[in-house]
Design an enzyme around this catalytic site. Structure first.
Site, PDB file in Angstrom:
ATOM      1  N   LYS A 111       0.838  -1.212   0.000  1.00 30.78           N
ATOM      2  CA  LYS A 111       0.000   0.000   0.000  1.00 30.78           C
ATOM      3  C   LYS A 111       0.868   1.255   0.000  1.00 30.78           C
ATOM      4  O   LYS A 111       0.536   2.245  -0.653  1.00 30.78           O
ATOM      5  CB  LYS A 111      -0.933  -0.006   1.222  1.00 30.78           C
ATOM      6  N   LYS A 194      -7.394 -13.602 -13.531  1.00 29.49           N
ATOM      7  CA  LYS A 194      -8.729 -13.848 -12.995  1.00 29.49           C
ATOM      8  C   LYS A 194      -9.645 -12.630 -13.149  1.00 29.49           C
ATOM      9  O   LYS A 194      -9.180 -11.493 -13.191  1.00 29.49           O
ATOM     10  CB  LYS A 194      -8.656 -14.329 -11.551  1.00 29.49           C
ATOM     11  N   LYS A 197     -12.678  -6.639 -10.749  1.00 24.92           N
ATOM     12  CA  LYS A 197     -13.261  -5.302 -10.902  1.00 24.92           C
ATOM     13  C   LYS A 197     -12.273  -4.350 -11.543  1.00 24.92           C
ATOM     14  O   LYS A 197     -12.631  -3.490 -12.316  1.00 24.92           O
ATOM     15  CB  LYS A 197     -13.576  -4.743  -9.508  1.00 24.92           C
TER      16      LYS A 197
HETATM   17  P1  AMP Z   1     -12.543  -8.815  -4.253  1.00 24.31           P
HETATM   18  O1  AMP Z   1     -13.481  -8.612  -5.397  1.00 24.31           O
HETATM   19  O2  AMP Z   1     -11.125  -8.765  -4.664  1.00 24.31           O
HETATM   20  O3  AMP Z   1     -12.868  -7.975  -3.056  1.00 24.31           O
HETATM   21  O4  AMP Z   1     -12.731 -10.339  -3.777  1.00 24.31           O
HETATM   22  C1  AMP Z   1     -13.812 -10.776  -2.989  1.00 24.31           C
HETATM   23  C2  AMP Z   1     -13.789 -12.290  -2.930  1.00 24.31           C
HETATM   24  O5  AMP Z   1     -14.048 -12.865  -4.205  1.00 24.31           O
HETATM   25  C3  AMP Z   1     -12.467 -12.891  -2.477  1.00 24.31           C
HETATM   26  O6  AMP Z   1     -12.716 -14.002  -1.645  1.00 24.31           O
HETATM   27  C4  AMP Z   1     -11.812 -13.317  -3.755  1.00 24.31           C
HETATM   28  O7  AMP Z   1     -10.916 -14.400  -3.590  1.00 24.31           O
HETATM   29  C5  AMP Z   1     -13.006 -13.740  -4.597  1.00 24.31           C
HETATM   30  N1  AMP Z   1     -12.720 -13.528  -6.031  1.00 24.31           N
HETATM   31  C6  AMP Z   1     -12.559 -12.322  -6.633  1.00 24.31           C
HETATM   32  N2  AMP Z   1     -12.342 -12.496  -7.962  1.00 24.31           N
HETATM   33  C7  AMP Z   1     -12.351 -13.846  -8.193  1.00 24.31           C
HETATM   34  C8  AMP Z   1     -12.195 -14.671  -9.355  1.00 24.31           C
HETATM   35  N3  AMP Z   1     -12.014 -14.140 -10.566  1.00 24.31           N
HETATM   36  N4  AMP Z   1     -12.275 -16.005  -9.204  1.00 24.31           N
HETATM   37  C9  AMP Z   1     -12.486 -16.549  -7.992  1.00 24.31           C
HETATM   38  N5  AMP Z   1     -12.643 -15.840  -6.867  1.00 24.31           N
HETATM   39  C10 AMP Z   1     -12.586 -14.504  -6.947  1.00 24.31           C
END
Ligand code: AMP
Length: 332
Positions: A111, A194, A197
């Site tokens: 960060k 992966k 957002k």
């Molecule tokens: P985030 O959107 O980064 O806040 O992630 C929220 C949750 O979703 C976390 O547990 C991530 O590991 C899961 N996650 C986010 N993107 C993916 C993806 N493309 N495939 C699998 N899990 C995901």
């Protein structure tokens, strides 16, 4: 019953990756564990959101998790700032967290590198707040990704340190939760790894997107000029689309397009059209629920209140113990 705690970032709209990589396992956990899922709005203050953004994002995320099936009667789905005991324990735990160990945390270093103009104390003590989120409910398990392993280790350290300091077994050591099922990584549509957002325009399939937007994103996903040899290995871009199809389409549909690929007869336009329709059939009922819940203040209020009550109940029990151990004694 064993206790599981997991945080949810209040960063707005959820995509297919969030659903298959996180929400789906939450749905299973709420059936088998005593679960505390919290929307981490205090954590998000390190990035200085506006009040309107913060409120909008918390509302969106709350509506989405409820629409996806988190059940206020089965789990404790709550908003972190609704539980003042968290801030109280954070104050106490900060007294036993040392500058050196906090500065060494990988996420702090990341960060600082990413935002050198906003290195605030909240960022430094982020692992303490995270530890408190877990310790306050005396969690047995925390579902964590690889990047969170270090935070969990710090949580154990802080809990152990407190226990040693007062010669008690107040905080159990939380373990990383590993689901028996395979951890699913959902690929994005722009082939940068992966689905995410922050993956740029067109990467993620959001539940709350208009149907036309989702259709367009899928139709625009990059492919190639098609297979040239029988049964050839699929290049990443094509494999990614097949991987998404595996999540939403029937076995027959997947086999149909797989076989067309293997015989070099696949037409990517048809393939993507089918994928878009199957994605939409999966997303549609959830999307409709999000829409109706998002504007239903009574429902949202009731859900948030139920969650807060459960979390406060559990947190206050821990705090009563902690205050006494520390030596706070009221003279009135
Ligand atoms: P985030 O959107 O980064 O806040 O992630 C929220 C949750 O979703 C976390 O547990 C991530 O590991 C899961 N996650 C986010 N993107 C993916 C993806 N493309 N495939 C699998 N899990 C995901």
């Amino acid at each position: 019953m064993e206790i599981v705690v997991s945080g949810i970032r209040p960063t707005g709209k959820l995509h297919l990756g969030n659903y298959f990589g996180a929400v789906k396992s939450f749905l299973q956990m709420q059936e088998n564990y005593q679960t505390y899922f919290f929307i981490a709005d205090i954590h998000s203050l390190t990035t200085h959101p506006t009040p309107a953004d913060l409120q909008g994002n918390v509302r969106q995320v709350l509506a989405e998790y409820l629409a996806m099936g988190l059940d206020p009667d089965k789990c404790a789905l709550f908003i972190q700032s609704d539980v003042p005991q968290i801030s109280e324990l954070y104050t106490y735990m900060n007294m036993n967290a040392y500058l050196g160990e906090l500065e060494r945390s990988a996420s702090f270093k990341d960060k600082v590198r990413a935002h050198p103009d906003n290195v605030n104390a909240g960022l430094l003590t982020y692992p303490v707040l995270m530890a408190v989120d877990i310790l306050i409910h005396k969690a047995d398990y925390v579902p964590v990704g690889k990047d969170q392993e270090q935070h969990l280790e710090m949580t154990r350290t802080f809990g152990r340190r407190f226990n040693n300091m007062y010669g008690v077994e107040c905080f159990p050591e939380p373990k990383a939760f590993s689901t028996t099922g395979e951890l699913i990584k959902v690929p994005g549509l722009t082939n940068q790894g992966k689905m995410s957002k922050s993956g740029g325009e067109g990467d993620a399939i959001f539940f709350d997107d208009e149907e036309e937007v989702t259709r367009k994103k899928i139709m625009r996903a990059v492919t190639d000029s098609g297979p040239t040899e029988l049964n050839q290995i699929k290049p990443e871009a094509i494999q990614n689309l097949f991987d998404i199809m595996k999540l939403v389409s029937t076995k027959d549909t997947i086999e149909h397009f797989d076989s067309l690929y293997n015989t070099c007869e696949i037409r990517y336009g048809d393939f993507k059209k089918q994928l878009a329709e199957d994605v939409l059939s999966f997303v549609r009922p959830i999307r409709e629920k999000i829409q109706s819940i998002k504007s239903d203040d009574t429902f949202l209020g009731k859900a948030a209140k139920t969650g807060a009550e459960k979390a406060i109940d559990s947190a206050e029990k821990t705090l009563r113990e902690v205050r006494e151990l520390i030596g706070f004694k009221r003279f009135y």
